[in-house]
Write a protein that holds these residues in place. Sequence first.
Motif, PDB file in Angstrom:
ATOM      1  N   ALA A  24      -5.140  -0.647 -11.212  1.00  0.00           N
ATOM      2  CA  ALA A  24      -3.982  -1.317 -10.608  1.00  0.00           C
ATOM      3  C   ALA A  24      -4.428  -2.362  -9.583  1.00  0.00           C
ATOM      4  O   ALA A  24      -3.894  -3.477  -9.541  1.00  0.00           O
ATOM      5  CB  ALA A  24      -3.068  -0.285  -9.953  1.00  0.00           C
ATOM      6  N   VAL A  25      -5.414  -2.022  -8.755  1.00  0.00           N
ATOM      7  CA  VAL A  25      -5.910  -2.968  -7.751  1.00  0.00           C
ATOM      8  C   VAL A  25      -6.623  -4.133  -8.437  1.00  0.00           C
ATOM      9  O   VAL A  25      -6.499  -5.289  -8.016  1.00  0.00           O
ATOM     10  CB  VAL A  25      -6.835  -2.255  -6.744  1.00  0.00           C
ATOM     11  CG1 VAL A  25      -7.518  -3.278  -5.831  1.00  0.00           C
ATOM     12  CG2 VAL A  25      -6.034  -1.251  -5.911  1.00  0.00           C
ATOM     13  N   ARG A  26      -7.339  -3.858  -9.512  1.00  0.00           N
ATOM     14  CA  ARG A  26      -8.002  -4.947 -10.256  1.00  0.00           C
ATOM     15  C   ARG A  26      -6.980  -5.959 -10.760  1.00  0.00           C
ATOM     16  O   ARG A  26      -7.207  -7.182 -10.674  1.00  0.00           O
ATOM     17  CB  ARG A  26      -8.795  -4.372 -11.427  1.00  0.00           C
ATOM     18  CG  ARG A  26      -9.478  -5.432 -12.290  1.00  0.00           C
ATOM     19  CD  ARG A  26     -10.300  -4.797 -13.405  1.00  0.00           C
ATOM     20  NE  ARG A  26      -9.469  -4.042 -14.334  1.00  0.00           N
ATOM     21  CZ  ARG A  26      -8.779  -4.602 -15.328  1.00  0.00           C
ATOM     22  NH1 ARG A  26      -8.806  -5.915 -15.501  1.00  0.00           N
ATOM     23  NH2 ARG A  26      -8.061  -3.842 -16.136  1.00  0.00           N
ATOM     24  N   HIS A  27      -5.844  -5.474 -11.262  1.00  0.00           N
ATOM     25  CA  HIS A  27      -4.803  -6.383 -11.737  1.00  0.00           C
ATOM     26  C   HIS A  27      -4.216  -7.226 -10.595  1.00  0.00           C
ATOM     27  O   HIS A  27      -3.735  -8.344 -10.839  1.00  0.00           O
ATOM     28  CB  HIS A  27      -3.686  -5.592 -12.416  1.00  0.00           C
ATOM     29  CG  HIS A  27      -3.967  -5.239 -13.847  1.00  0.00           C
ATOM     30  ND1 HIS A  27      -4.837  -4.224 -14.195  1.00  0.00           N
ATOM     31  CD2 HIS A  27      -3.513  -5.761 -15.011  1.00  0.00           C
ATOM     32  CE1 HIS A  27      -4.897  -4.132 -15.511  1.00  0.00           C
ATOM     33  NE2 HIS A  27      -4.111  -5.059 -16.032  1.00  0.00           N
ATOM     34  N   ILE A  28      -4.265  -6.719  -9.382  1.00  0.00           N
ATOM     35  CA  ILE A  28      -3.799  -7.493  -8.227  1.00  0.00           C
ATOM     36  C   ILE A  28      -4.823  -8.562  -7.850  1.00  0.00           C
ATOM     37  O   ILE A  28      -4.498  -9.745  -7.698  1.00  0.00           O
ATOM     38  CB  ILE A  28      -3.541  -6.566  -7.021  1.00  0.00           C
ATOM     39  CG1 ILE A  28      -2.405  -5.592  -7.321  1.00  0.00           C
ATOM     40  CG2 ILE A  28      -3.218  -7.389  -5.771  1.00  0.00           C
ATOM     41  CD1 ILE A  28      -2.300  -4.448  -6.329  1.00  0.00           C
ATOM     42  N   LEU A  29      -6.084  -8.155  -7.709  1.00  0.00           N
ATOM     43  CA  LEU A  29      -7.113  -9.077  -7.240  1.00  0.00           C
ATOM     44  C   LEU A  29      -7.423 -10.166  -8.258  1.00  0.00           C
ATOM     45  O   LEU A  29      -7.959 -11.222  -7.888  1.00  0.00           O
ATOM     46  CB  LEU A  29      -8.385  -8.294  -6.891  1.00  0.00           C
ATOM     47  CG  LEU A  29      -8.246  -7.276  -5.749  1.00  0.00           C
ATOM     48  CD1 LEU A  29      -9.572  -6.578  -5.500  1.00  0.00           C
ATOM     49  CD2 LEU A  29      -7.732  -7.935  -4.476  1.00  0.00           C
ATOM     50  N   GLN A  30      -7.085  -9.942  -9.519  1.00  0.00           N
ATOM     51  CA  GLN A  30      -7.332 -10.953 -10.549  1.00  0.00           C
ATOM     52  C   GLN A  30      -6.099 -11.799 -10.838  1.00  0.00           C
ATOM     53  O   GLN A  30      -6.048 -12.493 -11.856  1.00  0.00           O
ATOM     54  CB  GLN A  30      -7.814 -10.265 -11.837  1.00  0.00           C
ATOM     55  CG  GLN A  30      -9.192  -9.636 -11.704  1.00  0.00           C
ATOM     56  CD  GLN A  30      -9.666  -8.960 -12.983  1.00  0.00           C
ATOM     57  OE1 GLN A  30      -8.930  -8.835 -13.957  1.00  0.00           O
ATOM     58  NE2 GLN A  30     -10.907  -8.505 -12.974  1.00  0.00           N
ATOM     59  N   GLU A  60     -15.846  -2.528  -1.261  1.00  0.00           N
ATOM     60  CA  GLU A  60     -16.162  -3.560  -2.248  1.00  0.00           C
ATOM     61  C   GLU A  60     -15.514  -4.903  -1.934  1.00  0.00           C
ATOM     62  O   GLU A  60     -16.021  -5.950  -2.350  1.00  0.00           O
ATOM     63  CB  GLU A  60     -15.733  -3.087  -3.639  1.00  0.00           C
ATOM     64  CG  GLU A  60     -16.570  -1.927  -4.171  1.00  0.00           C
ATOM     65  CD  GLU A  60     -15.913  -1.243  -5.365  1.00  0.00           C
ATOM     66  OE1 GLU A  60     -14.898  -1.786  -5.880  1.00  0.00           O
ATOM     67  OE2 GLU A  60     -16.387  -0.176  -5.796  1.00  0.00           O
ATOM     68  N   THR A  61     -14.409  -4.889  -1.213  1.00  0.00           N
ATOM     69  CA  THR A  61     -13.705  -6.141  -0.921  1.00  0.00           C
ATOM     70  C   THR A  61     -13.868  -6.591   0.529  1.00  0.00           C
ATOM     71  O   THR A  61     -13.240  -7.565   0.944  1.00  0.00           O
ATOM     72  CB  THR A  61     -12.198  -5.984  -1.223  1.00  0.00           C
ATOM     73  OG1 THR A  61     -11.641  -4.955  -0.370  1.00  0.00           O
ATOM     74  CG2 THR A  61     -11.954  -5.621  -2.679  1.00  0.00           C
ATOM     75  N   ALA A  62     -14.712  -5.919   1.276  1.00  0.00           N
ATOM     76  CA  ALA A  62     -14.841  -6.209   2.715  1.00  0.00           C
ATOM     77  C   ALA A  62     -15.269  -7.645   2.973  1.00  0.00           C
ATOM     78  O   ALA A  62     -14.872  -8.250   3.986  1.00  0.00           O
ATOM     79  CB  ALA A  62     -15.830  -5.241   3.357  1.00  0.00           C
ATOM     80  N   SER A  63     -16.070  -8.218   2.086  1.00  0.00           N
ATOM     81  CA  SER A  63     -16.548  -9.593   2.293  1.00  0.00           C
ATOM     82  C   SER A  63     -15.725 -10.616   1.528  1.00  0.00           C
ATOM     83  O   SER A  63     -16.075 -11.792   1.491  1.00  0.00           O
ATOM     84  CB  SER A  63     -18.019  -9.700   1.868  1.00  0.00           C
ATOM     85  OG  SER A  63     -18.156  -9.358   0.492  1.00  0.00           O
ATOM     86  N   ASN A  64     -14.648 -10.182   0.934  1.00  0.00           N
ATOM     87  CA  ASN A  64     -13.789 -11.076   0.163  1.00  0.00           C
ATOM     88  C   ASN A  64     -12.748 -11.695   1.100  1.00  0.00           C
ATOM     89  O   ASN A  64     -11.862 -10.999   1.582  1.00  0.00           O
ATOM     90  CB  ASN A  64     -13.100 -10.296  -0.962  1.00  0.00           C
ATOM     91  CG  ASN A  64     -12.362 -11.197  -1.928  1.00  0.00           C
ATOM     92  OD1 ASN A  64     -12.153 -12.376  -1.655  1.00  0.00           O
ATOM     93  ND2 ASN A  64     -11.950 -10.642  -3.050  1.00  0.00           N
ATOM     94  N   ARG A  68      -8.782  -8.832   0.491  1.00  0.00           N
ATOM     95  CA  ARG A  68      -9.322  -7.577   1.029  1.00  0.00           C
ATOM     96  C   ARG A  68      -8.346  -6.423   0.840  1.00  0.00           C
ATOM     97  O   ARG A  68      -7.133  -6.605   0.854  1.00  0.00           O
ATOM     98  CB  ARG A  68      -9.636  -7.738   2.515  1.00  0.00           C
ATOM     99  CG  ARG A  68     -10.807  -8.667   2.785  1.00  0.00           C
ATOM    100  CD  ARG A  68     -11.061  -8.832   4.259  1.00  0.00           C
ATOM    101  NE  ARG A  68     -12.160  -9.754   4.516  1.00  0.00           N
ATOM    102  CZ  ARG A  68     -12.455 -10.244   5.714  1.00  0.00           C
ATOM    103  NH1 ARG A  68     -11.745  -9.905   6.762  1.00  0.00           N
ATOM    104  NH2 ARG A  68     -13.478 -11.073   5.846  1.00  0.00           N
ATOM    105  N   VAL A  69      -8.915  -5.231   0.682  1.00  0.00           N
ATOM    106  CA  VAL A  69      -8.132  -4.004   0.583  1.00  0.00           C
ATOM    107  C   VAL A  69      -8.237  -3.240   1.893  1.00  0.00           C
ATOM    108  O   VAL A  69      -9.328  -3.091   2.455  1.00  0.00           O
ATOM    109  CB  VAL A  69      -8.639  -3.126  -0.585  1.00  0.00           C
ATOM    110  CG1 VAL A  69      -7.888  -1.793  -0.615  1.00  0.00           C
ATOM    111  CG2 VAL A  69      -8.481  -3.857  -1.911  1.00  0.00           C
ATOM    112  N   HIS A  70      -7.098  -2.800   2.399  1.00  0.00           N
ATOM    113  CA  HIS A  70      -7.039  -1.970   3.604  1.00  0.00           C
ATOM    114  C   HIS A  70      -6.289  -0.684   3.262  1.00  0.00           C
ATOM    115  O   HIS A  70      -5.530  -0.633   2.285  1.00  0.00           O
ATOM    116  CB  HIS A  70      -6.294  -2.683   4.738  1.00  0.00           C
ATOM    117  CG  HIS A  70      -6.749  -4.084   4.990  1.00  0.00           C
ATOM    118  ND1 HIS A  70      -7.821  -4.386   5.793  1.00  0.00           N
ATOM    119  CD2 HIS A  70      -6.278  -5.270   4.536  1.00  0.00           C
ATOM    120  CE1 HIS A  70      -7.990  -5.699   5.831  1.00  0.00           C
ATOM    121  NE2 HIS A  70      -7.065  -6.264   5.073  1.00  0.00           N
TER     122      HIS A  70
END
Length: 345
Positions: A24-30, A60-64, A68-70
Amino acid sequence: MPAAPPAVSVIMPVLNEERHLRDAVRHILQQDYAGEMEVVIALGPSTDRTDEIAAELVRETASNPWGRVHTVPNPTGRTPAALNAAIKASRHPIVVRVDGHGMLSPNYIATAVRLLEETGAQNVGGVMHAEGENDWEHAVAAAMTSKIGVGNAAFHTGGDAGPAETVYLGVFRREALEQQGGYNEEFIRAQDWELNFRIREAGGLIWFSPELRVQYRPRPSVKALAKQYKDYGRWRHVVARYHSGSINLRYLAPPTAVCAIAAGLVVGVTLTPLGFVIPGGYLAAITAGSLPAGRGLPWKARVRIPVALATMHMSWGFGFLTSPRSLAKKVIESRRPAVTAPTQA
């Protein structure tokens, strides 16, 4: 030079979602969206690997810089409390609600932001497109997207774009959420309907569009599906008592079917076999209705569709009939009046 798209906060209430959360998160970040995004996951007291997977996503998303995911805690495990916690922890002017088993289509956010601008709506939403991953889930998905399963509910079966009472999930203007004080946490289910009711009561527009599609993963067992639909029916009766003008024949069909089938069985056992005509007719109807619903599916999925339909109908009807007045009374006492934005001098 065109202005940059508005920044977006995606909020996710999750509980025991180890199976689908990462996807689900992958579909958001893409997403095909040029604006800045953040994902805020509200973590309920899960008993599986949900928290561990969420922590991995944060790392995994800390440097994005744009996605970013919180995470925030939701010790109650209740969906409306999770949503309010995530809204409070988020910061962007557009708020997108996504569930832990919902997969956004690639242009979902871009389309929703465009529709907010074009329509002037406070909230836009679209189609809950159920898709399974095994024979049982394929059967449930077919039932959930057929009119014999859910009637004419546009967010299940599709329909024309236009104003709506409520929508699936929703993409909100933050100002509308803050104006109404977020979700009413007494609504364990149907919290979307109640919030959208207040937005509409304050003069805001809720907009449905079939352009917006979210892949939804059905419940993985008969027991889980029965609990889901029993809760739906239970809370739909609360809504009917909360707002007397919100009921229609579609909502009365499942409890009527439960009563008719129960009466038919009693008559058939105690008085005359003619009583069995009612449950027999129901079984024949859902079997016939499952044929077009299952077109194109493997036979192992098709033969499960009547079971899925009966589970949905009977559980929803039972939940509606057994919904206690005390629950509705508690919710009505928590009623929040709609808040209208102050007029400009």
